[in-house]
Write a protein that holds these residues in place. Structure first.
Motif, PDB file in Angstrom:
ATOM      1  N   LEU A 310     -19.078  13.753  -4.167  1.00  0.00           N
ATOM      2  CA  LEU A 310     -18.326  13.183  -5.272  1.00  0.00           C
ATOM      3  C   LEU A 310     -18.729  11.736  -5.507  1.00  0.00           C
ATOM      4  CD1 LEU A 310     -14.702  14.501  -4.550  1.00  0.00           C
ATOM      5  CD2 LEU A 310     -16.436  15.484  -6.061  1.00  0.00           C
ATOM      6  N   PRO A 311     -18.508  11.224  -6.721  1.00  0.00           N
ATOM      7  CA  PRO A 311     -18.771   9.806  -6.979  1.00  0.00           C
ATOM      8  C   PRO A 311     -17.681   8.936  -6.373  1.00  0.00           C
ATOM      9  CG  PRO A 311     -17.911  10.859  -8.951  1.00  0.00           C
ATOM     10  CD  PRO A 311     -18.117  11.947  -7.939  1.00  0.00           C
ATOM     11  N   ASN A 312     -17.848   7.647  -6.500  1.00  0.00           N
ATOM     12  CA  ASN A 312     -16.879   6.672  -6.021  1.00  0.00           C
ATOM     13  C   ASN A 312     -16.479   5.764  -7.182  1.00  0.00           C
ATOM     14  OD1 ASN A 312     -15.359   4.868  -4.433  1.00  0.00           O
ATOM     15  ND2 ASN A 312     -17.158   3.597  -4.031  1.00  0.00           N
ATOM     16  N   PRO A 313     -15.223   5.844  -7.674  1.00  0.00           N
ATOM     17  CA  PRO A 313     -14.109   6.678  -7.216  1.00  0.00           C
ATOM     18  C   PRO A 313     -14.189   8.090  -7.797  1.00  0.00           C
ATOM     19  CG  PRO A 313     -13.385   5.345  -9.043  1.00  0.00           C
ATOM     20  CD  PRO A 313     -14.821   4.956  -8.785  1.00  0.00           C
ATOM     21  N   ALA A 314     -13.265   8.947  -7.334  1.00  0.00           N
ATOM     22  CA  ALA A 314     -13.278  10.334  -7.798  1.00  0.00           C
ATOM     23  C   ALA A 314     -11.889  10.932  -7.660  1.00  0.00           C
ATOM     24  CB  ALA A 314     -14.287  11.160  -6.998  1.00  0.00           C
ATOM     25  N   MET A 315     -11.696  12.036  -8.373  1.00  0.00           N
ATOM     26  CA  MET A 315     -10.494  12.840  -8.232  1.00  0.00           C
ATOM     27  C   MET A 315     -10.924  14.289  -8.055  1.00  0.00           C
ATOM     28  SD  MET A 315      -7.820  11.122 -10.958  1.00  0.00           S
ATOM     29  CE  MET A 315      -6.392  11.792 -10.115  1.00  0.00           C
ATOM     30  N   PHE A 316     -10.275  14.975  -7.135  1.00  0.00           N
ATOM     31  CA  PHE A 316     -10.561  16.393  -6.926  1.00  0.00           C
ATOM     32  C   PHE A 316      -9.251  17.104  -6.626  1.00  0.00           C
ATOM     33  CE2 PHE A 316     -10.877  14.367  -2.815  1.00  0.00           C
ATOM     34  CZ  PHE A 316     -10.353  15.275  -1.909  1.00  0.00           C
ATOM     35  N   GLN A 317      -9.288  18.403  -6.740  1.00  0.00           N
ATOM     36  CA  GLN A 317      -8.078  19.199  -6.622  1.00  0.00           C
ATOM     37  C   GLN A 317      -8.222  20.197  -5.490  1.00  0.00           C
ATOM     38  OE1 GLN A 317      -6.557  20.377 -10.414  1.00  0.00           O
ATOM     39  NE2 GLN A 317      -5.234  21.961  -9.574  1.00  0.00           N
ATOM     40  N   VAL A 318      -7.295  20.138  -4.542  1.00  0.00           N
ATOM     41  CA  VAL A 318      -7.230  21.094  -3.444  1.00  0.00           C
ATOM     42  C   VAL A 318      -6.124  22.082  -3.764  1.00  0.00           C
ATOM     43  CG1 VAL A 318      -6.927  21.404  -0.971  1.00  0.00           C
ATOM     44  CG2 VAL A 318      -8.028  19.329  -1.832  1.00  0.00           C
ATOM     45  N   GLY A 324      -6.824  11.699  -5.380  1.00  0.00           N
ATOM     46  CA  GLY A 324      -7.682  10.606  -5.813  1.00  0.00           C
ATOM     47  C   GLY A 324      -8.235   9.875  -4.604  1.00  0.00           C
ATOM     48  N   VAL A 325      -9.473   9.395  -4.689  1.00  0.00           N
ATOM     49  CA  VAL A 325     -10.091   8.715  -3.560  1.00  0.00           C
ATOM     50  C   VAL A 325     -11.024   7.632  -4.059  1.00  0.00           C
ATOM     51  CG1 VAL A 325     -11.916  10.481  -3.439  1.00  0.00           C
ATOM     52  CG2 VAL A 325     -11.481   9.007  -1.461  1.00  0.00           C
ATOM     53  N   SER A 326     -10.996   6.490  -3.376  1.00  0.00           N
ATOM     54  CA  SER A 326     -11.932   5.397  -3.644  1.00  0.00           C
ATOM     55  C   SER A 326     -12.227   4.718  -2.318  1.00  0.00           C
ATOM     56  CB  SER A 326     -11.347   4.392  -4.637  1.00  0.00           C
ATOM     57  OG  SER A 326     -12.213   3.271  -4.788  1.00  0.00           O
ATOM     58  N   SER A 327     -13.502   4.627  -1.957  1.00  0.00           N
ATOM     59  CA  SER A 327     -13.875   3.986  -0.701  1.00  0.00           C
ATOM     60  C   SER A 327     -13.972   2.473  -0.816  1.00  0.00           C
ATOM     61  CB  SER A 327     -15.213   4.556  -0.203  1.00  0.00           C
ATOM     62  OG  SER A 327     -16.237   4.312  -1.148  1.00  0.00           O
ATOM     63  N   THR A 328     -13.823   1.926  -2.032  1.00  0.00           N
ATOM     64  CA  THR A 328     -13.819   0.483  -2.217  1.00  0.00           C
ATOM     65  C   THR A 328     -12.473  -0.092  -1.782  1.00  0.00           C
ATOM     66  OG1 THR A 328     -15.372   0.666  -4.060  1.00  0.00           O
ATOM     67  CG2 THR A 328     -14.093  -1.358  -3.904  1.00  0.00           C
ATOM     68  N   ASP A 329     -12.500  -1.194  -1.057  1.00  0.00           N
ATOM     69  CA  ASP A 329     -11.280  -1.746  -0.460  1.00  0.00           C
ATOM     70  C   ASP A 329     -10.509  -2.572  -1.487  1.00  0.00           C
ATOM     71  OD1 ASP A 329      -9.301  -2.574   1.211  1.00  0.00           O
ATOM     72  OD2 ASP A 329     -10.610  -3.372   2.770  1.00  0.00           O
ATOM     73  N   ILE A 330      -9.871  -1.902  -2.440  1.00  0.00           N
ATOM     74  CA  ILE A 330      -9.087  -2.586  -3.460  1.00  0.00           C
ATOM     75  C   ILE A 330      -7.835  -3.200  -2.859  1.00  0.00           C
ATOM     76  CG2 ILE A 330      -8.041  -0.384  -4.079  1.00  0.00           C
ATOM     77  CD1 ILE A 330      -8.529  -3.509  -6.313  1.00  0.00           C
ATOM     78  N   LEU A 393      -1.876  12.769  -4.180  1.00  0.00           N
ATOM     79  CA  LEU A 393      -2.332  12.116  -2.957  1.00  0.00           C
ATOM     80  C   LEU A 393      -3.431  11.133  -3.321  1.00  0.00           C
ATOM     81  CD1 LEU A 393      -2.508  11.894   0.178  1.00  0.00           C
ATOM     82  CD2 LEU A 393      -4.114  13.825   0.107  1.00  0.00           C
ATOM     83  N   LEU A 394      -3.300   9.879  -2.854  1.00  0.00           N
ATOM     84  CA  LEU A 394      -4.284   8.845  -3.143  1.00  0.00           C
ATOM     85  C   LEU A 394      -4.818   8.300  -1.826  1.00  0.00           C
ATOM     86  CD1 LEU A 394      -5.776   7.103  -5.205  1.00  0.00           C
ATOM     87  CD2 LEU A 394      -3.831   5.509  -5.158  1.00  0.00           C
ATOM     88  N   LEU A 395      -6.133   8.408  -1.620  1.00  0.00           N
ATOM     89  CA  LEU A 395      -6.791   7.966  -0.394  1.00  0.00           C
ATOM     90  C   LEU A 395      -7.486   6.646  -0.662  1.00  0.00           C
ATOM     91  CD1 LEU A 395      -8.396  11.400   0.600  1.00  0.00           C
ATOM     92  CD2 LEU A 395      -6.150  10.501   1.253  1.00  0.00           C
ATOM     93  N   LEU A 396      -7.039   5.579   0.020  1.00  0.00           N
ATOM     94  CA  LEU A 396      -7.578   4.236  -0.181  1.00  0.00           C
ATOM     95  C   LEU A 396      -7.928   3.627   1.177  1.00  0.00           C
ATOM     96  CD1 LEU A 396      -5.091   2.819  -2.868  1.00  0.00           C
ATOM     97  CD2 LEU A 396      -7.389   3.742  -3.254  1.00  0.00           C
ATOM     98  N   PRO A 397      -9.099   3.937   1.729  1.00  0.00           N
ATOM     99  CA  PRO A 397      -9.496   3.322   3.005  1.00  0.00           C
ATOM    100  C   PRO A 397      -9.576   1.806   2.873  1.00  0.00           C
ATOM    101  CG  PRO A 397     -10.934   5.171   2.445  1.00  0.00           C
ATOM    102  CD  PRO A 397     -10.102   4.896   1.242  1.00  0.00           C
ATOM    103  N   SER A 398      -9.064   1.105   3.884  1.00  0.00           N
ATOM    104  CA  SER A 398      -8.997  -0.356   3.814  1.00  0.00           C
ATOM    105  C   SER A 398      -9.048  -0.926   5.219  1.00  0.00           C
ATOM    106  CB  SER A 398      -7.709  -0.796   3.110  1.00  0.00           C
ATOM    107  OG  SER A 398      -7.529  -2.199   3.194  1.00  0.00           O
ATOM    108  N   LYS A 399      -9.476  -2.197   5.296  1.00  0.00           N
ATOM    109  CA  LYS A 399      -9.461  -2.903   6.569  1.00  0.00           C
ATOM    110  C   LYS A 399      -8.058  -3.375   6.945  1.00  0.00           C
ATOM    111  CE  LYS A 399     -12.421  -5.821   5.039  1.00  0.00           C
ATOM    112  NZ  LYS A 399     -13.396  -6.943   4.921  1.00  0.00           N
TER     113      LYS A 399
END
Length: 458
Positions: A310-318, A324-330, A393-399
């Motif tokens: 998937l791209p960054n950011p992206a949305m997918f359906q399970v 929703g997911v974004s690997s950028t640390d907003i 569900l929103l996945l936001l990886p962060s430090k």
């Protein structure tokens, strides 16, 4: 490539290097992020801003865009928050709101509490004390006419899992190896846990080959086996540790786990610009390029069939759950730019800081609402940052410290990082109690009530 031992790895990598040793094939990707003319940048920003204001204006019954009455005691402005000085951070005496026509200074002395950041789209209500200053009595969050229902959502990747049992989702974010080596031991430990528990979905967020890693930054990439060391590039390193291991894990053990990978802007395998294309879409190789081992073109990532890129950011359906997911640390960027204050006589609750930061992403309907951005942003692709639907569900990886918190519409999870320096990190395990669309679409049901989140150390 199943059940690959280090010796077999060496043979295949050597074959790959020999095949690519005589000629170098370069596919040029035209990225104009640093070459976009200022006029074009301004036009894109203005059009994007005006579209967002129009969306918000249609949801309000009263709207005064020009604020022509300087003595009006009941004025409503829609605009974005901005700094009065470009180099300074927001503070109570230097808040401005920029409408579609002009800029106003905002006096917040009458507010009990406020949470603002540059680029935030807000509705300011108050009275104009002069042509350039508004005394705010309230600063409200935008209310966009969107729905949380995932039905009829187009252009969203659907990942189907077995519905006979509640779906389980594991989430991990890179780096995937310790800073002292490139052995990817934490990744191996994670895959061993996946082999044992067999979750339905494994979400892997980048960076996979981190440009901040000392070995990567120094261009000392290599794969060690019992006899020798092979010097490789970033794509080959990704292929050896991720593509081959995932294929060995999933297909070799007949697991039904589906893997979803999302790149990061510090990935050496991708263009370091946000938003990003999927990691397997960075290059397109013509059919004339020879393949190594008569299978895959040189330079490919060899992602197995069990992987959804998937791209960054992206949305997918399970199934019925919109993710929703974004690997950028907003969250970390917002924590540095946010202005939050409470007056002494304010009796309300300020709420959790991490919930407040994460709520900005939902309220603004944007995966990166901060402006000016704190990263390399492709202005022409800002449309891809819009959140067309509110995810369950929103996945936001962060430090920031890992957490799982809920808003009124969304369960927000920060799984943390799999490694931090030389230490092992955390992952998130999410188990949904139900997968029926009827319960998710119920007005009295929140997704936080339908899922159990556990953040554990690997």
């Amino acid at each position: 490539r199943s059940n690959l031992s280090p010796g077999v790895w060496s043979e295949r990598l050597a074959a790959r290097l020999v095949t690519a040793g005589t000629e170098i094939y370069v596919v040029r990707v035209r990225t104009r992020q640093m070459h976009t003319p200022a006029l074009s940048t301004s036009q894109v920003l203005c059009l994007n801003y005006e579209d967002r204001v129009s969306e918000l204006a249609h949801s309000l019954s009263k709207f005064d865009a020009s604020a022509s009455g300087a003595t009006d005691s009941n004025t409503t402005l829609i605009g974005r928050v901005c700094r009065e000085a470009c180099s300074a951070k927001l503070h109570k005496e230097s808040i401005s709101i920029e409408t579609t026509e002009k800029r106003f200074h905002v006096d917040v002395s009458k507010l009990g509490t406020c949470s603002l950041f540059p680029g935030q789209l807000v509705v300011v209500r108050g009275s104009l004390c002069n042509a350039r200053t508004i005394v705010a009595t309230s600063i409200d969050k935008p209310t966009f006419p969107l729905t949380t229902t995932p039905n009829h959502v187009h252009n969203i990747q659907r990942v189907h899992v077995d519905q006979t049992a509640p779906p389980t989702v594991w989430v991990a974010a890179g780096p995937y190896t310790a800073s002292m080596n490139l052995n990817y031991t934490p990744l191996q430990n994670l895959l061993e846990a996946v082999k044992t528990s067999a979750p339905d979905i494994l979400v892997l967020c980048g960076p996979f080959v981190d440009t901040k890693h000392p070995a990567v930054a120094g261009n000392h990439l290599g794969i060690d086996d019992s006899e020798s060391r092979l010097d490789v590039d970033a794509h080959t390193l990704f292929m050896a540790h991720f593509s081959w291991r995932l294929e060995e894990l999933i297909e070799g053990n007949k697991l039904k786990t589906r893997v979803v990978i999302v790149p990061a802007i510090s990935d050496a395998c991708c263009e370091r610009i946000y938003p990003q294309a999927s990691i397997d879409n960075r290059r397109s190789f013509p059919s004339t390029i020879p393949s190594w081992d008569d299978e895959i073109p040189v330079g490919s990532l060899e992602l197995p069939a069990c992987v959804t890129s998937l791209p960054n950011p992206a949305m997918f359906q399970v199934n019925d759950v919109l993710v929703g997911v974004s690997s950028t640390d907003i969250l970390f960027d917002l924590s540095h730019e946010e202005l939050f204050f409470c007056c002494k006589d304010f009796n309300g609750s300020s709420g959790s800081r991490v919930v407040r930061l994460a709520s900005h992403v939902i309220d603004q309907r944007s995966f990166y609402p901060l402006s000016p951005p704190g990263l390399a942003l492709d202005i022409r692709s800002c449309e891809h940052l819009k959140m067309r639907r509110v995810p369950h569900l929103l996945l936001l990886p962060s430090k920031l410290a890992p957490f799982a918190q809920q808003t009124s519409t969304t369960l927000i999870v920060n799984p943390g990082y799999l490694t931090k320096g030389t230490n092992t990190g955390m992952i998130a395990k999410i188990v949904f109690n139900t997968s029926t669309a009827s319960m998710l679409n119920s007005e009295c049901c929140r997704v936080a009530d339908l899922a159990h989140v556990e953040i554990v150390r690997i």
